[in-house]
Design a protein around this motif. Structure first.
Motif, PDB file in Angstrom:
ATOM      1  N   ILE A 162     -16.797  10.617   5.674  1.00  0.00           N
ATOM      2  CA  ILE A 162     -17.261  10.862   7.198  1.00  0.00           C
ATOM      3  C   ILE A 162     -16.169  11.958   7.622  1.00  0.00           C
ATOM      4  CG2 ILE A 162     -17.167   9.690   9.371  1.00  0.00           C
ATOM      5  CD1 ILE A 162     -18.116   7.194   8.236  1.00  0.00           C
ATOM      6  N   ALA A 163     -15.049  11.707   7.320  1.00  0.00           N
ATOM      7  CA  ALA A 163     -13.910  12.837   7.827  1.00  0.00           C
ATOM      8  C   ALA A 163     -14.295  14.165   7.292  1.00  0.00           C
ATOM      9  CB  ALA A 163     -12.722  12.389   7.672  1.00  0.00           C
ATOM     10  N   GLY A 164     -14.775  14.305   6.311  1.00  0.00           N
ATOM     11  CA  GLY A 164     -15.276  15.758   5.703  1.00  0.00           C
ATOM     12  C   GLY A 164     -16.559  16.172   5.737  1.00  0.00           C
ATOM     13  N   ALA A 165     -17.313  15.421   6.278  1.00  0.00           N
ATOM     14  CA  ALA A 165     -18.882  15.588   6.310  1.00  0.00           C
ATOM     15  C   ALA A 165     -19.100  16.592   7.538  1.00  0.00           C
ATOM     16  CB  ALA A 165     -19.572  14.211   6.595  1.00  0.00           C
ATOM     17  N   ARG A 166     -20.014  17.476   7.149  1.00  0.00           N
ATOM     18  CA  ARG A 166     -20.350  18.488   8.209  1.00  0.00           C
ATOM     19  C   ARG A 166     -21.831  18.626   8.229  1.00  0.00           C
ATOM     20  NH1 ARG A 166     -15.977  17.596   9.174  1.00  0.00           N
ATOM     21  NH2 ARG A 166     -14.281  19.144   9.528  1.00  0.00           N
ATOM     22  N   ILE A 167     -22.600  19.192   9.261  1.00  0.00           N
ATOM     23  CA  ILE A 167     -23.986  19.084   9.528  1.00  0.00           C
ATOM     24  C   ILE A 167     -24.022  20.961   9.639  1.00  0.00           C
ATOM     25  CG2 ILE A 167     -26.015  19.104  10.917  1.00  0.00           C
ATOM     26  CD1 ILE A 167     -25.148  16.510  11.921  1.00  0.00           C
ATOM     27  N   ALA A 168     -24.585  21.547   8.467  1.00  0.00           N
ATOM     28  CA  ALA A 168     -25.135  22.915   8.410  1.00  0.00           C
ATOM     29  C   ALA A 168     -25.979  23.250   9.587  1.00  0.00           C
ATOM     30  CB  ALA A 168     -25.457  23.133   7.054  1.00  0.00           C
ATOM     31  N   VAL A 169     -25.785  24.488   9.720  1.00  0.00           N
ATOM     32  CA  VAL A 169     -26.792  25.160  10.841  1.00  0.00           C
ATOM     33  C   VAL A 169     -28.091  24.940  10.166  1.00  0.00           C
ATOM     34  CG1 VAL A 169     -27.671  27.351  11.649  1.00  0.00           C
ATOM     35  CG2 VAL A 169     -25.007  26.985  11.357  1.00  0.00           C
ATOM     36  N   GLY A 170     -29.121  24.637  11.301  1.00  0.00           N
ATOM     37  CA  GLY A 170     -30.319  24.515  10.808  1.00  0.00           C
ATOM     38  C   GLY A 170     -31.035  22.918  10.286  1.00  0.00           C
ATOM     39  N   GLU A 171     -29.916  22.047  10.175  1.00  0.00           N
ATOM     40  CA  GLU A 171     -29.976  20.691   9.841  1.00  0.00           C
ATOM     41  C   GLU A 171     -30.117  19.806  10.832  1.00  0.00           C
ATOM     42  OE1 GLU A 171     -27.940  20.144   5.237  1.00  0.00           O
ATOM     43  OE2 GLU A 171     -26.844  19.986   7.010  1.00  0.00           O
ATOM     44  N   LYS A 172     -31.151  19.046  10.801  1.00  0.00           N
ATOM     45  CA  LYS A 172     -31.194  17.973  11.976  1.00  0.00           C
ATOM     46  C   LYS A 172     -31.109  16.615  11.510  1.00  0.00           C
ATOM     47  CE  LYS A 172     -33.948  21.018  15.142  1.00  0.00           C
ATOM     48  NZ  LYS A 172     -35.109  21.206  15.686  1.00  0.00           N
ATOM     49  N   LYS A 173     -29.799  16.287  11.071  1.00  0.00           N
ATOM     50  CA  LYS A 173     -29.772  14.845  10.530  1.00  0.00           C
ATOM     51  C   LYS A 173     -29.097  14.026  11.816  1.00  0.00           C
ATOM     52  CE  LYS A 173     -27.139  16.682   6.417  1.00  0.00           C
ATOM     53  NZ  LYS A 173     -26.180  16.846   5.561  1.00  0.00           N
ATOM     54  N   GLU A 174     -29.519  12.533  11.378  1.00  0.00           N
ATOM     55  CA  GLU A 174     -28.897  11.223  12.124  1.00  0.00           C
ATOM     56  C   GLU A 174     -27.569  11.330  11.830  1.00  0.00           C
ATOM     57  OE1 GLU A 174     -32.852   8.551  11.849  1.00  0.00           O
ATOM     58  OE2 GLU A 174     -30.887   8.150  10.768  1.00  0.00           O
ATOM     59  N   ASP A 175     -27.032  11.726  10.748  1.00  0.00           N
ATOM     60  CA  ASP A 175     -25.459  11.416  10.394  1.00  0.00           C
ATOM     61  C   ASP A 175     -25.132  12.510   9.581  1.00  0.00           C
ATOM     62  OD1 ASP A 175     -23.152  10.416   8.846  1.00  0.00           O
ATOM     63  OD2 ASP A 175     -23.452   8.545  10.046  1.00  0.00           O
ATOM     64  N   PRO A 176     -24.090  13.165   9.652  1.00  0.00           N
ATOM     65  CA  PRO A 176     -23.409  14.191   8.796  1.00  0.00           C
ATOM     66  C   PRO A 176     -23.446  13.692   7.279  1.00  0.00           C
ATOM     67  CG  PRO A 176     -21.797  14.011  10.524  1.00  0.00           C
ATOM     68  CD  PRO A 176     -22.938  12.733  10.697  1.00  0.00           C
ATOM     69  N   LEU A 177     -23.157  12.278   6.913  1.00  0.00           N
ATOM     70  CA  LEU A 177     -23.458  11.896   5.617  1.00  0.00           C
ATOM     71  C   LEU A 177     -24.751  11.756   4.778  1.00  0.00           C
ATOM     72  CD1 LEU A 177     -20.912   8.613   5.635  1.00  0.00           C
ATOM     73  CD2 LEU A 177     -20.448  11.177   4.724  1.00  0.00           C
ATOM     74  N   ASP A 178     -25.872  11.907   5.680  1.00  0.00           N
ATOM     75  CA  ASP A 178     -27.082  12.000   5.223  1.00  0.00           C
ATOM     76  C   ASP A 178     -27.260  13.060   4.130  1.00  0.00           C
ATOM     77  OD1 ASP A 178     -27.290   9.629   6.463  1.00  0.00           O
ATOM     78  OD2 ASP A 178     -28.739  10.537   8.078  1.00  0.00           O
ATOM     79  N   PHE A 179     -27.945  13.012   3.297  1.00  0.00           N
ATOM     80  CA  PHE A 179     -28.281  13.981   2.313  1.00  0.00           C
ATOM     81  C   PHE A 179     -29.835  14.487   1.888  1.00  0.00           C
ATOM     82  CE2 PHE A 179     -27.801  10.315  -0.541  1.00  0.00           C
ATOM     83  CZ  PHE A 179     -28.695  10.234  -1.318  1.00  0.00           C
ATOM     84  N   ALA A 180     -30.321  15.565   1.562  1.00  0.00           N
ATOM     85  CA  ALA A 180     -31.570  15.799   1.643  1.00  0.00           C
ATOM     86  C   ALA A 180     -32.308  15.394   0.593  1.00  0.00           C
ATOM     87  CB  ALA A 180     -31.827  17.379   1.689  1.00  0.00           C
ATOM     88  N   LEU A 181     -33.524  14.790   0.773  1.00  0.00           N
ATOM     89  CA  LEU A 181     -34.479  14.510  -0.252  1.00  0.00           C
ATOM     90  C   LEU A 181     -35.478  15.552  -0.312  1.00  0.00           C
ATOM     91  CD1 LEU A 181     -34.775  10.837   0.667  1.00  0.00           C
ATOM     92  CD2 LEU A 181     -33.424  11.597  -1.205  1.00  0.00           C
ATOM     93  N   TRP A 182     -36.062  15.972   0.595  1.00  0.00           N
ATOM     94  CA  TRP A 182     -37.028  17.084   0.627  1.00  0.00           C
ATOM     95  C   TRP A 182     -36.586  18.055   1.731  1.00  0.00           C
ATOM     96  CZ3 TRP A 182     -41.251  17.599  -2.306  1.00  0.00           C
ATOM     97  CH2 TRP A 182     -42.078  18.372  -2.104  1.00  0.00           C
ATOM     98  N   LYS A 183     -36.776  19.420   1.294  1.00  0.00           N
ATOM     99  CA  LYS A 183     -36.468  20.331   2.010  1.00  0.00           C
ATOM    100  C   LYS A 183     -37.693  21.493   2.503  1.00  0.00           C
ATOM    101  CE  LYS A 183     -32.150  21.163  -0.486  1.00  0.00           C
ATOM    102  NZ  LYS A 183     -31.452  22.139  -1.522  1.00  0.00           N
ATOM    103  N   ALA A 184     -37.733  21.553   3.818  1.00  0.00           N
ATOM    104  CA  ALA A 184     -38.876  22.177   4.228  1.00  0.00           C
ATOM    105  C   ALA A 184     -38.799  23.700   3.998  1.00  0.00           C
ATOM    106  CB  ALA A 184     -38.981  22.176   5.763  1.00  0.00           C
ATOM    107  N   ARG A 185     -39.746  24.450   3.535  1.00  0.00           N
ATOM    108  CA  ARG A 185     -39.886  25.731   3.054  1.00  0.00           C
ATOM    109  C   ARG A 185     -39.490  26.747   4.309  1.00  0.00           C
ATOM    110  NH1 ARG A 185     -45.063  28.588   0.486  1.00  0.00           N
ATOM    111  NH2 ARG A 185     -45.977  28.526   2.479  1.00  0.00           N
TER     112      ARG A 185
END
Length: 467
Positions: A162-185
């Motif tokens: 959690i301490a090292g997690a970041r949300i990249a520009v353009g990502e709309k996550k509920e939590d910085p730890l969440d990871f992508a299962l599907w990426k929009a074109r």
């Protein structure tokens, strides 16, 4: 057999889910370039594991995927002015060529991401239904904190993550730890598929979860890969698969160590890699396989010219033993004597040592040592000549163990066509030896040696070998 299980950090007795059968999944290459010697290590190591399991009588279903959807493939397609599909098909074909040179057997199934898209999309849909994933502007993310066992493979502490997690520009996550299962074109030029969330493509981790489930079922015996895949790739696979399937994903996790150059992990990103294709211009593929198996798979290998030379010499010793036996089989005759039968029985101790080493967490280094002990025993046993049957039985034992390691599988042209000029030199040397003119005999031997031809004196006559 005992396997070091990364999940439990200890050696455990191997007990398959179904008696006599083993289900193995190995993470394969992302096909945008020739693979390097670091990539080759898991291919060779786990191919050897498969061969050994089959040697011990198991029926192995071995799945190794091709990641043929990736940013690196898209970028290579732009560089080469061809489609992403053409890039991946090109390097899949090149993979097979280089893998064959290393004596790596084709998998039972080589699934491709592009051919498993419907299964991947369904897998993601079902994770959303179970509450483990959510859609956000065409992207789909996995709720990492919802999976209670997260970090159990890699030993990562979720608070540290959690301490090292970041949300990249353009990502709309509920939590910085969440990871992508599907990426929009993001761009029209990107390769994409229609999905319930719009055009897009899968995240890397979900691909292996879906392919493993499709071809091996909900729970597999052994999941393998390089040490660098423990986190986040394999950790995320566990989270996805166990949340989706409601059961343990894999009973045993095996990870090989790095191949290092100057103390650094070999990788394309660091630019310090040696492709197998380039190495094959100067080295036999079996030399590279010998190198990889000469150390324990979990430890690092320092790649340098010295270890390549050592591997060449080690393989040459094995090939010389095989060549000598071939000569004895071709020139010999007769059935085994009682003395030879006793010698043949003594080979069992080396087979036992080989099996004990391989049973001890795939200790190929000690297994190779057992093969060398066998070779010493064979060379001693046939030094004064041998019957055809004994030579053949000795060859059978040598090849039985070498085949498990994937060595001595390639026929190397060793014999030399003897023309009149070479025959005259051989005859002159033999005459010189009869006359005790050893200086001249040695001179002829050294002259031929400089031309890459070795004369070997045997009870059956002179054996001519191409070095």
């Amino acid at each position: 057999m005992r396997i070091y299980n990364t999940l439990t950090r200890k050696k455990e007795e191997f007990v398959p889910i179904e008696e006599g059968k083993v289900k193995m999944y190995v993470c394969g290459p992302t096909v945008y370039n020739y693979f390097h010697i670091g990539n080759a290590r898991p291919f060779v190591v786990f191919d050897t594991m498969r061969k050994y399991l089959e040697y011990r009588g198991y029926k192995v279903k071995f799945v190794q995927n091709f990641t043929d959807v990736d940013d690196k493939i898209i970028n290579r397609a732009k560089e080469e002015g061809i489609s992403a599909g053409e890039v991946s098909e090109k390097y899949i074909a090149e993979y097979y060529k280089d893998a064959a040179a290393l004596n790596v057997k084709k998998a039972s199934v080589h699934p491709k991401v592009t051919e498993t898209m419907n299964d991947i999309i369904k897998f993601v849909e079902e994770l959303i239904e179970k509450g483990y994933a959510y859609e956000s502007d065409g992207d789909v993310y996995y709720r990492t904190r919802k999976f209670e066992g997260y970090g159990k493979l890699s030993g990562k502490n979720i608070d540290d993550l959690i301490a090292g997690a970041r949300i990249a520009v353009g990502e709309k996550k509920e939590d910085p730890l969440d990871f992508a299962l599907w990426k929009a074109r993001k761009e029209d030029s990107e390769i994409a598929w229609e999905s319930p969330w719009g055009m897009g493509r899968p995240g890397w981790h979900i691909e292996c979860s879906a392919m493993s489930r499709k071809f091996l079922g909900n729970t597999i015996d052994i999941h393998c890969g390089g040490e660098d895949l423990q986190f986040p790739h394999h950790e995320n696979e566990i989270a996805q698969s166990e949340a989706h399937n409601g059961c343990e994903f894999a009973h045993y996790w095996m990870h090989n160590g790095y191949i290092n150059i100057d103390g650094q992990k070999m990788s394309k990103s660091l630019g310090n890699f040696k492709t197998v294709r380039d190495l094959l211009e100067n080295y036999d593929g079996e030399v590279l396989r010998f190198l990889i198996l000469s150390g324990h798979y979990r430890g690092p290998i320092d790649f340098n010219p010295e270890i390549l030379t050592q591997s060449q010499n080690g393989l040459k010793r094995m090939r010389n033993a095989k060549s000598n036996l071939k000569h004895l089989i071709a020139s010999g005759s007769g059935a085994m004597t009682d003395e030879e039968k006793t010698k043949l029985e003594s080979y069992d101790q080396y087979r036992d040592k080989f099996i004990a080493a391989m049973d001890d967490d795939l200790n190929t280094a000690d297994a190779i040592s057992a093969v060398f002990e066998l070779i010493t025993a064979i060379n001693t046993a046939v030094a004064g000549g041998a019957s055809k049957e004994f030579a053949q039985k000795s060859m059978d034992t040598l090849m039985e163990l070498s085949t498990v390691l994937g060595l001595l599988q390639q026929e190397v042209e060793e014999t030399v066509e003897i023309d009149d000029e070479l025959q005259a030199l051989i005859d002159e040397r033999q005459q010189a030896r009869k006359e005790k003119n050893f200086a001249r005999a040695d001179e002829i031997r050294d002259m031929l040696k400089a031309q890459g031809i070795t004369l070997k004196d045997t009870p059956q006559g002179v054996q001519v070998i191409r070095d």
